[in-house]
Design a protein around this motif. Structure first.
Motif, PDB file in Angstrom:
ATOM      1  N   ARG A  71       0.388  13.921   3.549  1.00 37.60           N
ATOM      2  CA  ARG A  71       0.389  14.660   2.599  1.00 37.60           C
ATOM      3  C   ARG A  71       0.781  15.398   2.784  1.00 37.60           C
ATOM      4  N   GLU A  72       0.851  16.581   3.392  1.00 38.35           N
ATOM      5  CA  GLU A  72       0.806  17.917   3.502  1.00 38.35           C
ATOM      6  C   GLU A  72       2.011  18.279   3.923  1.00 38.35           C
ATOM      7  N   ARG A  73       2.898  17.747   4.634  1.00 35.79           N
ATOM      8  CA  ARG A  73       4.368  17.566   5.328  1.00 35.79           C
ATOM      9  C   ARG A  73       5.020  16.992   4.545  1.00 35.79           C
ATOM     10  N   TRP A  74       4.812  16.085   3.967  1.00 34.91           N
ATOM     11  CA  TRP A  74       5.354  15.375   3.016  1.00 34.91           C
ATOM     12  C   TRP A  74       5.076  14.587   1.189  1.00 34.91           C
ATOM     13  N   PRO A  75       4.234  15.915   0.761  1.00 34.01           N
ATOM     14  CA  PRO A  75       3.837  15.462  -0.805  1.00 34.01           C
ATOM     15  C   PRO A  75       4.173  14.134  -1.227  1.00 34.01           C
ATOM     16  N   ALA A  76       5.562  13.867  -1.837  1.00 36.28           N
ATOM     17  CA  ALA A  76       6.015  12.571  -1.998  1.00 36.28           C
ATOM     18  C   ALA A  76       5.553  11.397  -1.379  1.00 36.28           C
ATOM     19  N   ALA A  77       5.305  11.577  -0.005  1.00 36.62           N
ATOM     20  CA  ALA A  77       5.348  10.615   0.816  1.00 36.62           C
ATOM     21  C   ALA A  77       4.248   9.291   0.580  1.00 36.62           C
ATOM     22  N   SER A 106      -0.303  -4.658  17.661  1.00 31.09           N
ATOM     23  CA  SER A 106      -1.817  -4.305  17.443  1.00 31.09           C
ATOM     24  C   SER A 106      -1.917  -2.836  16.557  1.00 31.09           C
ATOM     25  N   ILE A 107      -0.476  -2.058  15.637  1.00 31.29           N
ATOM     26  CA  ILE A 107      -0.176  -1.139  14.865  1.00 31.29           C
ATOM     27  C   ILE A 107       0.384  -1.407  14.407  1.00 31.29           C
ATOM     28  N   GLY A 108       0.454  -1.337  12.785  1.00 33.00           N
ATOM     29  CA  GLY A 108       1.487  -0.879  11.909  1.00 33.00           C
ATOM     30  C   GLY A 108       1.405  -0.361  11.025  1.00 33.00           C
ATOM     31  N   ILE A 109       2.659  -0.231  10.305  1.00 39.02           N
ATOM     32  CA  ILE A 109       2.493   1.684   9.701  1.00 39.02           C
ATOM     33  C   ILE A 109       4.266   2.069   8.649  1.00 39.02           C
ATOM     34  N   ALA A 110       3.798   1.685   7.149  1.00 37.94           N
ATOM     35  CA  ALA A 110       4.771   1.441   6.320  1.00 37.94           C
ATOM     36  C   ALA A 110       4.671   2.804   6.406  1.00 37.94           C
ATOM     37  N   VAL A 111       5.814   3.693   5.452  1.00 40.89           N
ATOM     38  CA  VAL A 111       6.180   4.899   4.680  1.00 40.89           C
ATOM     39  C   VAL A 111       6.609   5.075   4.022  1.00 40.89           C
ATOM     40  N   ALA A 112       6.514   4.654   2.207  1.00 41.40           N
ATOM     41  CA  ALA A 112       7.500   5.270   1.739  1.00 41.40           C
ATOM     42  C   ALA A 112       7.802   6.347   0.739  1.00 41.40           C
ATOM     43  N   ALA A 113       8.895   7.259   0.874  1.00 38.55           N
ATOM     44  CA  ALA A 113       9.695   8.572   1.044  1.00 38.55           C
ATOM     45  C   ALA A 113      10.782   8.571  -0.064  1.00 38.55           C
ATOM     46  N   PRO A 114      11.288   9.321  -0.832  1.00 40.44           N
ATOM     47  CA  PRO A 114      12.173   9.342  -1.671  1.00 40.44           C
ATOM     48  C   PRO A 114      13.495   9.340  -0.795  1.00 40.44           C
ATOM     49  N   ASP A 161       0.796  -1.652  -0.301  1.00 41.60           N
ATOM     50  CA  ASP A 161       0.180  -0.061  -0.037  1.00 41.60           C
ATOM     51  C   ASP A 161       0.752   1.233  -0.023  1.00 41.60           C
ATOM     52  N   ALA A 162       1.855   0.856   0.600  1.00 44.86           N
ATOM     53  CA  ALA A 162       3.080   2.180   0.714  1.00 44.86           C
ATOM     54  C   ALA A 162       3.865   2.892  -0.720  1.00 44.86           C
ATOM     55  N   ALA A 163       3.979   1.312  -0.884  1.00 43.60           N
ATOM     56  CA  ALA A 163       5.277   1.464  -1.994  1.00 43.60           C
ATOM     57  C   ALA A 163       4.446   2.445  -3.253  1.00 43.60           C
ATOM     58  N   CYS A 164       5.700   2.630  -3.924  1.00 39.35           N
ATOM     59  CA  CYS A 164       5.784   3.660  -4.998  1.00 39.35           C
ATOM     60  C   CYS A 164       7.483   3.178  -5.499  1.00 39.35           C
ATOM     61  N   PRO A 165       7.418   2.817  -7.288  1.00 41.49           N
ATOM     62  CA  PRO A 165       8.573   2.650  -7.863  1.00 41.49           C
ATOM     63  C   PRO A 165       9.573   4.034  -7.309  1.00 41.49           C
ATOM     64  N   GLY A 166       9.277   5.263  -7.152  1.00 41.41           N
ATOM     65  CA  GLY A 166       9.909   6.289  -7.165  1.00 41.41           C
ATOM     66  C   GLY A 166      11.004   6.501  -5.464  1.00 41.41           C
ATOM     67  N   LEU A 167      10.204   5.186  -4.672  1.00 41.32           N
ATOM     68  CA  LEU A 167      10.842   6.119  -3.247  1.00 41.32           C
ATOM     69  C   LEU A 167      11.990   5.080  -3.107  1.00 41.32           C
ATOM     70  N   GLY A 168      12.617   5.856  -2.255  1.00 45.49           N
ATOM     71  CA  GLY A 168      13.782   4.876  -2.250  1.00 45.49           C
ATOM     72  C   GLY A 168      13.741   4.604  -0.717  1.00 45.49           C
ATOM     73  N   GLY A 169      13.232   5.063   0.112  1.00 45.56           N
ATOM     74  CA  GLY A 169      13.500   4.724   1.889  1.00 45.56           C
ATOM     75  C   GLY A 169      12.061   4.347   2.650  1.00 45.56           C
ATOM     76  N   THR A 170      11.960   3.128   2.849  1.00 46.23           N
ATOM     77  CA  THR A 170      10.836   2.829   3.706  1.00 46.23           C
ATOM     78  C   THR A 170      10.758   2.819   4.807  1.00 46.23           C
ATOM     79  N   CYS A 171       9.611   3.079   5.847  1.00 48.53           N
ATOM     80  CA  CYS A 171       9.956   2.582   6.974  1.00 48.53           C
ATOM     81  C   CYS A 171       8.716   1.866   7.496  1.00 48.53           C
ATOM     82  N   VAL A 172       8.912   1.023   8.524  1.00 48.38           N
ATOM     83  CA  VAL A 172       7.925   0.408   8.946  1.00 48.38           C
ATOM     84  C   VAL A 172       8.022   0.878  10.233  1.00 48.38           C
ATOM     85  N   PHE A 173       6.889   0.696  11.423  1.00 46.92           N
ATOM     86  CA  PHE A 173       7.175   0.322  12.546  1.00 46.92           C
ATOM     87  C   PHE A 173       5.766  -0.132  12.666  1.00 46.92           C
TER      88      PHE A 173
END
Length: 145
Positions: free
Chosen positions: A66-72, A89-97, A17-29
């Protein structure tokens, strides 16, 4: 998008759900239910909440990201129901440039969740007792007997 689930958190789905080919950094919590020295025999946590309010607040938090990190791109799932020790109990994934934005956005999400999302938790203990815990992680004092 639905942010709540009663099923185990699927990390692969968060990543997809967070992946995008142009985003090179992914963080999972992952926030997992623990039974450490301070938890006094926790066997699991029962999560509950007013689902419409929870979903709406998650949507606001993701919009802020999305407002703070538009490309994420971010994906979040929070479990409701009984979650045993060791399970997420919670999972978060964020992909950003870049990794800095991914880490910052991921941290922003979990901090906002802890402060704003109306999900309540009741710790179940191995001695058969249960105690409600406020969002900061502190036991809620019992009312008058």
């Amino acid at each position: 998008m639905t942010y709540l689930t009663r099923d185990p958190i699927a990390i692969e789905r968060l990543l997809t759900d967070a992946a995008c080919p142009g985003l090179g950094g992914t963080c999972v919590f992952l926030g997992t239910v623990r039974n450490g020295a301070d938890e006094h025999g926790v066997t699991g946590i029962e999560y509950s909440g007013y689902e419409e309010m929870v979903e709406a607040e998650f949507a606001r938090i993701i919009a802020e990201v999305r407002e703070r990190w538009p490309a994420a791109r971010a994906a979040v799932r929070h479990r409701l129901g009984l979650v045993p020790v060791g399970a997420a109990s919670i999972g978060i994934a964020v992909a950003a440039p870049h990794r800095a934005e991914a880490f910052a956005a991921c941290r922003y999400i979990i901090e906002a969740v802890k402060q704003r999302v109306p999900v309540w938790k009741k710790e179940l203990r191995d001695d058969g007792t249960a105690i409600w815990v406020d969002p900061s992680g502190h036991p809620v004092p019992a009312g008058p007997q």
